[in-house]
Design an enzyme around this catalytic site. Structure first.
Site, PDB file in Angstrom:
ATOM      1  N   LYS A 155       3.744  -9.808   6.369  1.00  0.00           N
ATOM      2  CA  LYS A 155       3.034  -9.904   5.072  1.00  0.00           C
ATOM      3  C   LYS A 155       3.458 -11.162   4.315  1.00  0.00           C
ATOM      4  CE  LYS A 155       4.701  -7.604   1.268  1.00  0.00           C
ATOM      5  NZ  LYS A 155       4.901  -8.489   0.129  1.00  0.00           N
ATOM      6  N   ASN A 156       4.777 -11.393   4.247  1.00  0.00           N
ATOM      7  CA  ASN A 156       5.259 -12.495   3.416  1.00  0.00           C
ATOM      8  C   ASN A 156       5.039 -13.865   4.054  1.00  0.00           C
ATOM      9  OD1 ASN A 156       5.911 -10.662   1.504  1.00  0.00           O
ATOM     10  ND2 ASN A 156       8.133 -10.762   1.810  1.00  0.00           N
ATOM     11  N   CYS A 167       7.391  -7.038 -12.453  1.00  0.00           N
ATOM     12  CA  CYS A 167       6.984  -5.818 -11.757  1.00  0.00           C
ATOM     13  C   CYS A 167       8.168  -4.865 -11.767  1.00  0.00           C
ATOM     14  CB  CYS A 167       6.494  -6.121 -10.345  1.00  0.00           C
ATOM     15  SG  CYS A 167       7.779  -6.654  -9.245  1.00  0.00           S
ATOM     16  N   ARG A 222      10.826 -11.534 -12.862  1.00  0.00           N
ATOM     17  CA  ARG A 222      10.170 -12.467 -11.945  1.00  0.00           C
ATOM     18  C   ARG A 222       9.452 -13.650 -12.621  1.00  0.00           C
ATOM     19  NH1 ARG A 222       8.036  -9.025  -6.854  1.00  0.00           N
ATOM     20  NH2 ARG A 222       8.513 -11.012  -5.881  1.00  0.00           N
ATOM     21  N   ASP A 253      14.630  -7.265   0.436  1.00  0.00           N
ATOM     22  CA  ASP A 253      13.511  -6.393   0.846  1.00  0.00           C
ATOM     23  C   ASP A 253      13.944  -5.312   1.832  1.00  0.00           C
ATOM     24  OD1 ASP A 253      11.965  -7.932  -0.772  1.00  0.00           O
ATOM     25  OD2 ASP A 253      10.887  -8.967   0.824  1.00  0.00           O
ATOM     26  N   ARG A 286       0.761  -1.685   0.593  1.00  0.00           N
ATOM     27  CA  ARG A 286       0.836  -3.135   0.390  1.00  0.00           C
ATOM     28  C   ARG A 286       1.492  -3.804   1.596  1.00  0.00           C
ATOM     29  NH1 ARG A 286       4.352  -5.126  -3.903  1.00  0.00           N
ATOM     30  NH2 ARG A 286       3.625  -6.979  -2.866  1.00  0.00           N
TER      31      ARG A 286
END
Ligand SMILES: CC(=O)N[C@H]1[C@@H](OP(=O)(O)OP(=O)(O)OC[C@H]2O[C@@H](n3ccc(=O)[nH]c3=O)[C@H](O)[C@@H]2O)O[C@H](CO)[C@@H](O)[C@@H]1O
Ligand SMILES: C=C(OP(=O)(O)O)C(=O)O
Length: 434
Positions: A22-23, A119, A124, A307, A399
């Protein structure tokens, strides 16, 4: 209500496939705005809600995007007349949309992007992204919840990042590809996803060197062209399954996972007496009967990834002795632990550290995810809890994980997902129309 229901107590066994990262794919989709000639074809694309969101962001910019899910392939054509605005509607769904700022500014000399905000895991800010754009000659204005950046032409600059921010490194790197002259960015992020982005930029005709080290050098070129690129494997998804195997006294081969990308996790798992075998077709993880306590501190790559912090704390809760987790990257990333109190987790938080006395006997409960990796961690906790655990707020899980419960079920977990449409008339309407 959508939920995952897990009955704990099963050892995971077998092979599991992981997806593209994803990243990596999100900034690479943003990079595909840059080519003014030819199409960009991305393969090994994960089927995730964040990918759909990024597709919508770039479609809004008049980029043509075709996602062939059955081939896990996206074809992007950015050769038309592009628009410069990424609206609140999409940026509010996904902070990572901010990485369109650099490519838009480079390509159109004008970008207007809704401010991403914070978030659940932290505030952030994006000051480092903006500092980089300004150093290259952009004028930045903030108004009506938007950041508007304009330039008469970006010029190469020497930029030092106060912190090796992943997003700032990506944004500045992409902007610099079309700037006049050379840009040198110091103290950059070194994550494998940065290297993947640099590789695709170079295939587009950019001149980027040093990705994966502390200094990246970009020599600007007048234009870029389309490219073909296979997205790297998702080290965070791989790491999540490694933790799942270690937790359950399992024996799991995580296919095509790259050990080099998960060194900090592997080193900690070995300290806990987990057996790790780097095999030709992936990483095998064998969980011990008794996990040893260990202490972990999250850091930018090549440190322990934030993460994987929530998932790792579940393993630490199950380990024999005192374990400490110190979170240095985000200021508020222990929400999953508060939720785990409902499952009888025993820990205390002191500043940026969680101190856990183990082994805990977790018991099933209804728990709600507060963000993506918290969702994964709560499901992992359910794998070793007594009785039944129900995890809600699955929009976060979707997500970043494709078929998470199916993959765990394939390894022998007792798990199912309920996508109950009855309490959401809009979803029910969509479903019946299709
Ligand atoms: C889509 C994506 O790739 N997301 C990853 C990316 O997020 P993201 O790119 O947002 O993370 P950053 O590396 O930028 O953020 C790390 C830290 O730096 C701070 N910061 C960042 C930018 C800035 O201008 N000013 C500032 O102070 C942040 O608040 C945070 O505390 O890297 C994070 C850190 O590995 C991961 O957790 C995310 O999964
Ligand atoms: C924090 C994450 O993603 P994002 O930066 O998109 O919020 C994540 O992938 O765990």
């Amino acid at each position: 209500m959508k939920k995952i229901i897990v009955r704990g107590g099963h050892k995971l066994q077998g092979n599991v496939e992981i997806e593209g990262a994803k990243n990596a794919v999100l900034p690479i989709l943003a990079a595909s705005i840059l080519p003014s000639r030819g199409k960009t074809v991305l393969t090994n694309v994960p089927i995730l809600s964040d990918v759909y969101t990024m597709n919508n962001v770039i479609r809004f910019l008049n980029v043509d995007v075709d996602f062939n899910e059955s081939n896990k392939q996206i074809t992007v054509d950015a050769t038309g007349n592009l628009s410069y605005e990424a609206p609140f509607k999409y940026v509010s769904q996904m902070r990572a949309s901010i990485v369109v700022l650099g490519p838009l500014l480079a390509r159109l000399k004008h970008a207007k992007v809704a401010m991403p905000g914070g978030c659940a895991i932290g505030t952030r800010p994006i000051d480092l992204h903006l500092k980089g754009m300004e150093a290259m000659g952009a004028k930045i204005e903030k108004h009506d919840g938007y950041i508007e950046a304009t330039t008469s032409g970006l010029v190469g600059a020497n930029i030092y990042l106060d912190f090796p921010s992943v997003g700032a490194t990506q944004n500045i790197m992409m902007a610099a590809t079309l700037a006049q002259g050379t840009t040198v960015i110091e103290n950059v992020a070194r994550e494998p996803e940065i290297v993947d982005l640099a590789n695709v930029l170079n295939q587009m005709g950019a001149k980027v060197t040093g990705a994966g080290t502390e200094t990246i050098r970009i020599v600007g070129v007048p234009s870029l062209h389309g490219a073909e690129h296979a997205i790297i494997q998702d080290r965070i998804e791989a790491g999540t399954f490694m933790v799942a195997a270690a937790l359950t006294q399992g024996n799991v081969l995580i296919k095509d996972a790259i050990a080099e990308h998960n060194k900090p996790l592997i080193s900690k798992l070995e300290e806990m007496d987990v057996v790790i075998q780097d095999e030709e077709d992936g990483i095998r993880v064998i969980g011990p009967k008794v996990l040893q306590a260990t202490s972990v501190k999250t850091m930018p790559h090549p440190g322990f990834p934030t993460d994987l912090q929530p998932q790792m704390t579940v393993l630490q809760l199950m380990a024999d002795g005192t374990s400490v987790m110190t979170e240095t990257v985000f200021e508020n990333r222990f929400m999953h632990l508060e939720e785990l109190r409902r499952m009888n987790a025993n820990f205390k938080i002191e500043g940026d550290s969680a101190i856990m006395e183990g082994p805990n006997q977790l018991t099933g409960a209804e728990v709600a995810a507060s963000d993506l990796r918290a969702a994964a961690a709560l499901v992992l906790a359910g794998l070793v809890a007594k009785n039944i655990t129900q995890v809600t707020n699955l929009k976060y899980l979707d997500r970043g994980y494709y078929q998470f419960n199916e993959k765990l079920a394939g390894l022998g977990a007792s798990i199912k997902r309920i996508d109950d449409l009855s309490d959401n008339p809009l979803e029910l309407k969509k479903k019946t129309e299709n």
